[in-house]
Write a protein that holds these residues in place. Structure first.
Motif, short mmCIF file in Angstrom:
data_model
loop_
_atom_site.label_atom_id
_atom_site.label_comp_id
_atom_site.label_asym_id
_atom_site.label_seq_id
_atom_site.Cartn_x
_atom_site.Cartn_y
_atom_site.Cartn_z
N ILE A 190 0.86 -1.18 0.00
CA ILE A 190 0.00 0.00 0.00
C ILE A 190 0.89 1.23 0.00
CG2 ILE A 190 -1.80 1.28 1.23
CD1 ILE A 190 -2.50 -1.41 2.64
N MET A 191 0.62 2.16 -0.92
CA MET A 191 1.32 3.45 -0.93
C MET A 191 0.37 4.49 -0.38
SD MET A 191 4.43 3.10 -2.45
CE MET A 191 4.86 4.65 -3.23
N VAL A 192 0.85 5.30 0.56
CA VAL A 192 0.01 6.31 1.19
C VAL A 192 0.62 7.69 0.96
CG1 VAL A 192 -0.84 7.23 3.38
CG2 VAL A 192 -0.90 4.78 2.95
N VAL A 193 -0.15 8.57 0.38
CA VAL A 193 0.23 9.98 0.29
C VAL A 193 -0.28 10.65 1.56
CG1 VAL A 193 -0.02 12.15 -0.98
CG2 VAL A 193 0.12 9.97 -2.22
N THR A 194 0.64 11.04 2.43
CA THR A 194 0.26 11.66 3.70
C THR A 194 -0.07 13.14 3.49
OG1 THR A 194 2.56 12.19 4.22
CG2 THR A 194 1.73 10.07 4.98
N LYS A 195 -0.61 13.74 4.53
CA LYS A 195 -0.91 15.18 4.52
C LYS A 195 -1.74 15.56 3.30
CE LYS A 195 3.48 15.77 6.93
NZ LYS A 195 4.79 16.44 7.01
N SER A 196 -2.80 14.80 3.07
CA SER A 196 -3.63 15.03 1.88
C SER A 196 -4.37 16.35 1.92
CB SER A 196 -4.63 13.88 1.70
OG SER A 196 -5.54 13.83 2.78
N ASP A 197 -4.30 17.08 3.09
CA ASP A 197 -4.89 18.41 3.14
C ASP A 197 -4.10 19.39 2.26
OD1 ASP A 197 -3.30 17.45 5.51
OD2 ASP A 197 -2.96 19.60 5.74
N MET A 198 -2.88 18.99 1.82
CA MET A 198 -2.14 19.75 0.80
C MET A 198 -2.72 19.31 -0.55
SD MET A 198 1.66 19.18 2.44
CE MET A 198 2.52 20.00 1.10
N GLU A 199 -3.90 19.75 -0.84
CA GLU A 199 -4.76 19.13 -1.84
C GLU A 199 -4.14 18.96 -3.23
OE1 GLU A 199 -8.44 21.21 -1.77
OE2 GLU A 199 -8.83 20.76 0.34
N SER A 232 -4.79 8.26 -0.16
CA SER A 232 -4.44 9.55 0.42
C SER A 232 -5.00 9.61 1.84
CB SER A 232 -5.02 10.71 -0.40
OG SER A 232 -4.46 10.73 -1.70
N VAL A 233 -4.18 10.14 2.76
CA VAL A 233 -4.58 10.19 4.16
C VAL A 233 -4.18 11.53 4.76
CG1 VAL A 233 -4.15 9.25 6.47
CG2 VAL A 233 -4.42 7.70 4.54
N SER A 234 -5.06 12.10 5.55
CA SER A 234 -4.72 13.24 6.40
C SER A 234 -4.93 12.76 7.83
CB SER A 234 -5.60 14.46 6.10
OG SER A 234 -5.34 15.48 7.05
N ALA A 235 -3.84 12.29 8.45
CA ALA A 235 -3.96 11.73 9.80
C ALA A 235 -4.40 12.79 10.79
CB ALA A 235 -2.62 11.11 10.22
N ALA A 236 -3.94 14.03 10.60
CA ALA A 236 -4.30 15.11 11.53
C ALA A 236 -5.80 15.35 11.54
CB ALA A 236 -3.56 16.39 11.16
N ARG A 237 -6.44 15.18 10.38
CA ARG A 237 -7.89 15.36 10.27
C ARG A 237 -8.65 14.05 10.47
NH1 ARG A 237 -8.66 19.05 4.80
NH2 ARG A 237 -7.64 20.97 5.55
N GLY A 238 -7.92 12.95 10.49
CA GLY A 238 -8.57 11.64 10.61
C GLY A 238 -9.20 11.18 9.31
N GLU A 239 -8.78 11.76 8.20
CA GLU A 239 -9.37 11.41 6.90
C GLU A 239 -8.57 10.32 6.21
OE1 GLU A 239 -9.35 15.10 4.82
OE2 GLU A 239 -10.91 16.02 6.05
N GLY A 240 -9.26 9.29 5.75
CA GLY A 240 -8.61 8.22 5.00
C GLY A 240 -8.01 7.12 5.85
N VAL A 241 -8.04 7.26 7.18
CA VAL A 241 -7.41 6.28 8.05
C VAL A 241 -8.18 4.95 8.03
CG1 VAL A 241 -6.67 5.76 10.41
CG2 VAL A 241 -6.49 8.10 9.53
N GLU A 242 -9.51 5.05 8.08
CA GLU A 242 -10.31 3.83 8.06
C GLU A 242 -10.13 3.09 6.73
OE1 GLU A 242 -14.65 2.18 9.46
OE2 GLU A 242 -14.42 4.32 9.07
N ALA A 243 -10.06 3.83 5.62
CA ALA A 243 -9.84 3.21 4.31
C ALA A 243 -8.48 2.53 4.26
CB ALA A 243 -9.95 4.26 3.21
N LEU A 244 -7.49 3.11 4.92
CA LEU A 244 -6.15 2.51 4.97
C LEU A 244 -6.18 1.19 5.74
CD1 LEU A 244 -3.09 2.48 4.60
CD2 LEU A 244 -2.91 4.02 6.58
N ILE A 245 -6.87 1.17 6.86
CA ILE A 245 -6.97 -0.06 7.65
C ILE A 245 -7.74 -1.13 6.87
CG2 ILE A 245 -8.01 -1.07 9.73
CD1 ILE A 245 -7.25 1.55 11.17
N GLU A 246 -8.78 -0.70 6.17
CA GLU A 246 -9.54 -1.66 5.35
C GLU A 246 -8.68 -2.24 4.24
OE1 GLU A 246 -12.92 0.53 4.05
OE2 GLU A 246 -13.99 0.35 5.97
N ALA A 247 -7.81 -1.41 3.65
CA ALA A 247 -6.91 -1.89 2.59
C ALA A 247 -5.91 -2.90 3.16
CB ALA A 247 -6.18 -0.71 1.95
#
Length: 317
Positions: A190-199, A232-247
Motif C-alpha cells: 500500500i502506498m500512502v500519500v500523507t498530509k492530503s490536506d495539501m490538496e 491519500s490520508v490526512s492523519a491530523a484530520r482523521g481522513e482516510g485512516v479507516e480506508a487505509l486499515i480496510e486496505a
C-alpha cells in the motif's frame, strides 16, 4: 537468568503488558537468542496477529499516521502492539528518537503496547532483536505495527518481517518520483500519500505514483502478485485512516487465500535463519553450514540453535 526465572509463552500471553515486558527483557538481555529458544519457538508457532510495516522517509508523518491508526484499531476493539525502530546512539546503542514519546496513545489502555527499539548496527534496518520482538508480539496482539526510520535498508528489511507494508510519501517533497526511481515501488503493498490536506500537491503525488505503478503491474502479474493500492490520508484530520486499515485488512485476507501467508512467512523465516548463521559465523560459517532448509512449520530459532551447535562442534574438533 536462571531457567526457573524464564517466562513461558502461556504466561506471556495471559499476563498482559507486564508479562510481555518481562519476555522482551528476557530476549534483550540474553547473550544469544538461542538461549531463549523455548519462548521464541512457541511464540513463532502461536502466531495470531497481522504484522504491518509502516516506512517512508523521515518527516513524512509516520508517527502521526500510526497514532491515528492505533486509535481507529482500538475503536474496532482490536489489540495493538507497536515496535518503533529508531536510529541508534553510537555510545549507548539505544534508540535516539524515542517514538514512544511521539506516538499519541493512552498509556492506561491494556490493549496497546508500544516499544521503541534501536536499529543498532543496521543502517536504518531491523536488528535481529526486532524480529524476535515481533514474533513475541504477534502471538499476543491482533495487529502488530512496525515503524522504521525510513533510511538505509529499512524499506527492504521491513518487508522481510511483516505481512503488509505501507510506504508513506509526502506531497510536494519530490519523494514520490525519487523513491519510485529507486525501485521502492516493488516493496510496498500500500502506498500512502500523507498530509492530503495539501490538496493539489497530494493529488499530483498520487497521480505520479499511480503512473509508475502501472508500468510495474503489467510485468509482475501473477497469482502471488497483489496490485498495489494507492491512498491519500490526512492523519491530523482523521481522513482516510479507516480506508487505509480496510486496505491492510484486504491484503491480509488475500494472503490468507490458498497458502500465500504460509509461504510468505516460511520464506521470511528462511531468511532469518540464513541471516542468523551469517551474523554468528560469517560467510565461511554459512558455507560450512550447508543447505539451510526449514521444514513445514519448523521454527527458525530451533534450526538456528541446531546449526550453531554443529558449527561450534566442528570448530572445536
Amino acid at each position: 537468568m536462571k531457567d526457573s526465572d524464564a517466562i513461558t509463552c502461556d504466561e506471556m500471553i495471559a499476563g498482559g503488558k507486564a508479562a510481555l515486558s518481562r519476555a522482551l527483557a528476557q530476549i534483550e538481555s540474553a547473550p544469544d537468542l538461542v538461549s531463549t529458544l523455548a519462548l521464541l519457538s512457541e511464540a513463532y508457532a502461536r502466531a495470531k496477529g497481522h504484522v504491518v510495516g509502516v516506512t517512508g522517509p523521515p518527516g513524512v508523518g509516520k508517527s502521526t499516521l500510526l497514532s491515528a491508526m492505533i486509535r481507529m484499531l482500538r475503536q474496532k476493539e482490536r489489540t495493538v502492539g507497536v515496535i518503533a525502530v529508531d536510529p541508534s546512539s553510537k555510545v549507548t546503542r539505544g534508540a535516539l528518537l524515542g517514538d514512544r514519546i511521539r506516538l499519541q496513545t493512552d498509556p492506561e489502555d491494556p490493549g496497546i503496547y508500544v516499544r521503541s527499539m534501536a536499529a543498532r548496527d543496521r543502517l536504518g534496518g531491523l536488528a535481529e532483536i526486532t524480529v524476535a520482538a515481533m514474533v513475541l508480539m504477534r502471538a499476543v496482539y491482533d495487529v502488530v505495527l512496525i515503524e522504521t526510520v525510513g533510511v538505509g535498508q529499512s524499506e527492504t528489511d521491513v518487508r522481510g518481517a511483516t505481512d503488509t507494508v505501507i510506504f508513506c510519501v509526502q506531497p510536494g517533497s519530490g519523494d514520490s518520483l525519487q523513491f519510485l526511481k529507486a525501485g521502492i515501488v516493488e516493496i510496498p503493498d500500500i502506498m500512502v500519500v500523507t498530509k492530503s490536506d495539501m490538496e493539489q500537491q497530494a493529488r499530483q503525488a498520487r497521480a505520479d505514483i499511480k503512473s509508475a505503478i502501472r508500468v510495474t503491474e503489467a510485468a509482475e502479474a501473477s497469482a502471488f502478485h497483489w496490485p498495489v493500492k494507492v491512498l491519500s490520508v490526512s492523519a491530523a484530520r482523521g481522513e482516510g485512516v479507516e480506508a487505509l486499515i480496510e486496505a491492510a485488512d484486504s491484503h491480509m485476507a488475500w494472503l490468507g487465500q490458498g497458502n500465500r501467508l504460509t509461504q510468505k512467512r516460511r520464506s521470511q523465516a528462511q531468511e532469518w535463519l540464513v541471516d542468523g548463521v551469517r551474523e554468528r559465523f560469517g560467510r565461511e560459517g554459512l558455507k560450512h553450514a550447508g543447505p539451510l532448509e526449514l521444514g513445514p512449520g519448523e521454527s527458525p530459532f530451533g534450526a538456528l540453535a541446531e546449526v550453531s551447535r554443529k558449527l561450534q562442534a566442528s570448530y572445536k574438533a
